[in-house]
Design an enzyme around this catalytic site. Sequence first.
Site, PDB file in Angstrom:
ATOM      1  N   GLY A   1       0.793  -1.227   0.000  1.00 22.50           N
ATOM      2  CA  GLY A   1       0.000   0.000   0.000  1.00 22.50           C
ATOM      3  C   GLY A   1       0.818   1.265   0.000  1.00 22.50           C
ATOM      4  O   GLY A   1       0.272   2.364   0.102  1.00 22.50           O
ATOM      5  N   CYS A   2       2.133   1.156  -0.119  1.00 15.28           N
ATOM      6  CA  CYS A   2       3.009   2.326  -0.192  1.00 15.28           C
ATOM      7  C   CYS A   2       3.547   2.444  -1.615  1.00 15.28           C
ATOM      8  O   CYS A   2       3.941   1.440  -2.208  1.00 15.28           O
ATOM      9  CB  CYS A   2       4.195   2.184   0.764  1.00 15.28           C
ATOM     10  SG  CYS A   2       3.727   2.189   2.493  1.00 15.28           S
ATOM     11  N   GLU A   3       3.570   3.673  -2.137  1.00 21.82           N
ATOM     12  CA  GLU A   3       4.156   3.888  -3.458  1.00 21.82           C
ATOM     13  C   GLU A   3       5.656   3.618  -3.421  1.00 21.82           C
ATOM     14  O   GLU A   3       6.212   3.010  -4.326  1.00 21.82           O
ATOM     15  CB  GLU A   3       3.907   5.326  -3.926  1.00 21.82           C
ATOM     16  CG  GLU A   3       2.524   5.532  -4.493  1.00 21.82           C
ATOM     17  CD  GLU A   3       2.322   6.926  -5.047  1.00 21.82           C
ATOM     18  OE1 GLU A   3       3.310   7.636  -5.303  1.00 21.82           O
ATOM     19  OE2 GLU A   3       1.160   7.297  -5.231  1.00 21.82           O
TER      20      GLU A   3
END
Length: 137
Positions: free
Chosen positions: A50-52
């Site tokens: 869920g983190c770029e």
Amino acid sequence: MSLPSGAQAALDAFSACQGWEQRARLLMQWGEQLAPLSESERCESNRVAGCESQVWLLAERNGEHWQFRASSDARLLRGLLALLLARANDLPQRELTQLDLPDWFAQLGLARHLSPSRSNGLQAVLTRMQQLLTTDD
């Protein structure tokens, strides 16, 4: 609820900043204080979904309290992670599950400077922290 000493130090330091430029510099400095993770710790099982940017998170229980270690390939995010860890480390599980991340970054004067993707990424890190609490044996 009183703040852990690291969180109080962060709050004092960021409260003394005059504007975004000072806060951004301080944020980078906080990020440099994160203990580096080994290559073996930067594995897929420690990666936060869920983190770029790439973010890795490890948790260790010490009695009733939790210690987290984290790293990222993004400098600004390392600073934000350092501030998150300053707020979350050494808390008992009960307090960790009630941690209000938007409020913490608002207290630091950083909330309005967080892009939606960074806010979502930090929320993903907090969610992962809470998952690690519940998977502890």
